[in-house]
Design a protein around this motif. Sequence first.
Motif, PDB file in Angstrom:
ATOM      1  N   TYR A  36      -2.335  47.468  19.721  1.00  0.00           N
ATOM      2  CA  TYR A  36      -1.654  47.960  20.361  1.00  0.00           C
ATOM      3  C   TYR A  36      -1.158  49.481  19.451  1.00  0.00           C
ATOM      4  O   TYR A  36      -0.618  49.163  18.369  1.00  0.00           O
ATOM      5  CB  TYR A  36      -0.303  47.300  20.772  1.00  0.00           C
ATOM      6  N   VAL A  37      -1.590  50.470  19.861  1.00  0.00           N
ATOM      7  CA  VAL A  37      -1.005  51.584  20.106  1.00  0.00           C
ATOM      8  C   VAL A  37      -0.734  52.298  20.591  1.00  0.00           C
ATOM      9  O   VAL A  37      -0.921  52.531  21.903  1.00  0.00           O
ATOM     10  CB  VAL A  37      -2.348  52.867  19.846  1.00  0.00           C
ATOM     11  N   SER A  38       1.457  53.166  20.426  1.00  0.00           N
ATOM     12  CA  SER A  38       1.864  52.801  21.454  1.00  0.00           C
ATOM     13  C   SER A  38       1.215  54.441  21.823  1.00  0.00           C
ATOM     14  O   SER A  38       1.057  55.389  20.587  1.00  0.00           O
ATOM     15  CB  SER A  38       3.643  53.712  20.810  1.00  0.00           C
ATOM     16  N   PRO A  39       1.753  54.703  22.734  1.00  0.00           N
ATOM     17  CA  PRO A  39       0.859  56.292  23.682  1.00  0.00           C
ATOM     18  C   PRO A  39       1.918  57.455  22.974  1.00  0.00           C
ATOM     19  O   PRO A  39       3.203  56.886  22.696  1.00  0.00           O
ATOM     20  CB  PRO A  39       1.446  56.395  25.081  1.00  0.00           C
ATOM     21  N   ARG A  40       2.003  58.150  22.900  1.00  0.00           N
ATOM     22  CA  ARG A  40       2.543  59.351  22.388  1.00  0.00           C
ATOM     23  C   ARG A  40       4.064  59.946  22.679  1.00  0.00           C
ATOM     24  O   ARG A  40       3.992  59.747  24.253  1.00  0.00           O
ATOM     25  CB  ARG A  40       1.645  61.167  21.709  1.00  0.00           C
ATOM     26  N   PRO A  41       4.492  59.845  23.400  1.00  0.00           N
ATOM     27  CA  PRO A  41       5.576  60.876  23.339  1.00  0.00           C
ATOM     28  C   PRO A  41       5.800  61.851  24.494  1.00  0.00           C
ATOM     29  O   PRO A  41       5.092  62.734  24.303  1.00  0.00           O
ATOM     30  CB  PRO A  41       7.060  60.883  22.258  1.00  0.00           C
ATOM     31  N   LEU A  42       6.604  61.948  25.790  1.00  0.00           N
ATOM     32  CA  LEU A  42       5.749  62.606  26.514  1.00  0.00           C
ATOM     33  C   LEU A  42       6.123  64.114  25.969  1.00  0.00           C
ATOM     34  O   LEU A  42       5.647  65.429  26.545  1.00  0.00           O
ATOM     35  CB  LEU A  42       6.169  62.455  28.422  1.00  0.00           C
ATOM     36  N   GLU A  43       7.563  63.876  25.706  1.00  0.00           N
ATOM     37  CA  GLU A  43       7.688  65.674  24.906  1.00  0.00           C
ATOM     38  C   GLU A  43       6.452  66.323  23.877  1.00  0.00           C
ATOM     39  O   GLU A  43       6.970  67.175  23.991  1.00  0.00           O
ATOM     40  CB  GLU A  43       9.401  65.705  24.267  1.00  0.00           C
ATOM     41  N   GLU A  44       6.048  65.325  23.349  1.00  0.00           N
ATOM     42  CA  GLU A  44       5.304  65.504  22.113  1.00  0.00           C
ATOM     43  C   GLU A  44       3.802  66.742  22.810  1.00  0.00           C
ATOM     44  O   GLU A  44       3.520  67.509  22.632  1.00  0.00           O
ATOM     45  CB  GLU A  44       5.083  64.392  21.272  1.00  0.00           C
TER      46      GLU A  44
END
Length: 660
Positions: free
Chosen positions: A631-639
């Motif tokens: 599992y690869v967590s999605p990038r933060p929305l802020e980024e």
Amino acid sequence: MYVAQQQESHALVNHVAFIWNIAESLRGPFKPSEYGSVVLPFTVLRRLDAVLADTKPAVLQTAKAIGSLPEMLQAATLTDASGHEFYNTSPFDLGKLVDDPQDLRSNLASYLAGFSPNVRDIFDRFEFDKTLNKLADKNKLFAVTEKFAKADFHPRTVSNIQMGLVFEELIRFANEKSNETAGDHYTPREVIALMVQLLFALDDDALSKSGVVRSIYDPTAGTGGMLSVADEYLRRMNPGIQLSLYGQDYNDASYAICKADMVIKGQDVDNIALGDTLTEDAFDDKKFDYGLSNPPFGVDWKDQRADVDDEHTKLGFNGRFGPGTPAVSDGAMLFLMHLVSKMRKPEDGGSRMAIVLNGSPLFSGGAGGGESNIRKWLLDNDLVETIIGLPKDMFYNTGISTYIWILTNRKDGDRKGRVQLIDGREMFIKLRKGLGSKRNELSQQNIDTIVRLYAGFQDGEHSKIFRNEDFLYRTITVERPLKLNWQATTERVEAVLEAKAVQKLSESDAAALRAALDRLGTDTVWKNRTAFHKALNDAARAANLRLSAASLKTVTIELGEQDETADICTDSKGNPEPDTALRDTENVPWNEDVDAFVAREVLPYAPGAWIDDSKTKEGAEIPFNRHFYGYVSPRPLEEIDRDLTSVMDQLRAMLIEVER
């Protein structure tokens, strides 16, 4: 080693470029798609010519002295004199041929006729005589022969492995010109190297002993690349090893090149056969120590279907295809079963086989289907040792995911009942320039890593060990009770009248049926089938209509609608009837109790459901990717927002520049 590989690669490029420049000189009289028919047999001819050069004087002298001997003794004596499994008794070689341009065509015919029968067959398969006639007719024969005579293909200059690579590159070029599939003919050498090292990794000690005798077989031999690499590898390990190489291929040109290569190696030429392995097994009475194969990916077997189905039906497990047959759209698993049929019995030492397949054989087909039955049979018989996932873009004609299967009937103690999966999908280096669909290749370090994981047989990030049963399952059929209500609404009545069974009624009966349906009224709702049938029959009698069984069934179906609040419909024995629209299937892990599974996974969501045991099927699949999923967590929305803002700022700046 890297420097040596670079030098070998450079030499390969030079040889191929030299030959292909000759091909380009044919432009005009020959189409690009015809270049291969010229340069391939000429390259083979020059190689054979160079191999025989050192012993040619001895052969000619011997030929003069044995004219009175029987033909068989003559052949054996000439073979001894040549030091190879073939010979040529003509006084010509390519150098002498070009010294007489005027008689070149007839002298070439004489030269070819001077070869031993096993070599003449090679040029017959190339249909070389037709090519020579066309070259002569177009005034190209002397120029081509002269250029090839200058090529140094002596074994001291070009090894057998290098020569094999030259042949394969020429085939790739030729097939690109004719829009054919290069991958049908050969496999990237580093993939073969990996397969070969995997095949022998657990047998190094046994193979290193003196007096070892082994046989290797490739049912889809192509130009013989797999056999050549295996031969080279084992002879480096044990120079005294006695190897017998066997192969079969259906393509005439590939067969000719493979046979030429084996002849030069001193192998028995009868061990290389021409023909379709699936329909005419040339070695049906033989078993082998090792097997290698790269069958075509995703190629249908319609042309072979009658023969394969006939063998499956008549011979069953006494033939090659006892477990079943795959979908006709992809015949790769037929070659897998064919390889298994070539294994020696465990009591005779057993065998180990390696085959390259696409992803489909891992999971295609549901329980009870051909592919699933084949997988289950392999697992039930403990024949699957290891499956290695390769990087994408490894092959010349496809970028799809590919897998190496290692099959054996002589597993070591700790491997018995187990299957090892190795994830090598990210182990590659990028090619500087792609070759067809090939963008990636295995480095020696990548190969060493995969072989080490295989030999180590340990659980880890890239290697996982499973029990055979972990890949087995049962597909159960979940039935839910049929619950309907009946109401003579306008829409439902129209559906009854438009049904085929009603359309066949006479006008008077159709009118009587409409009258009966009208008598039911549109407001009453029946939630019990027995009560509805009583009301319907009463209405029919009042309309002077005798309902046939077909009409009763049609009205019951078209006026009915699913209703969870209705009574359960039952059969004549009082058993619940299943609602086919709600029928579902579930896959239950092999070692799990079906009743416990249903109680946990089905009944909480479908009360009253039951299992139809008569429809239960057994199956097998190997979900390779699932076991190595990370599992690869999605990038933060802020980024993401910051990146979007940056891109928009750049676009606005570019637009401002354009407006200026």
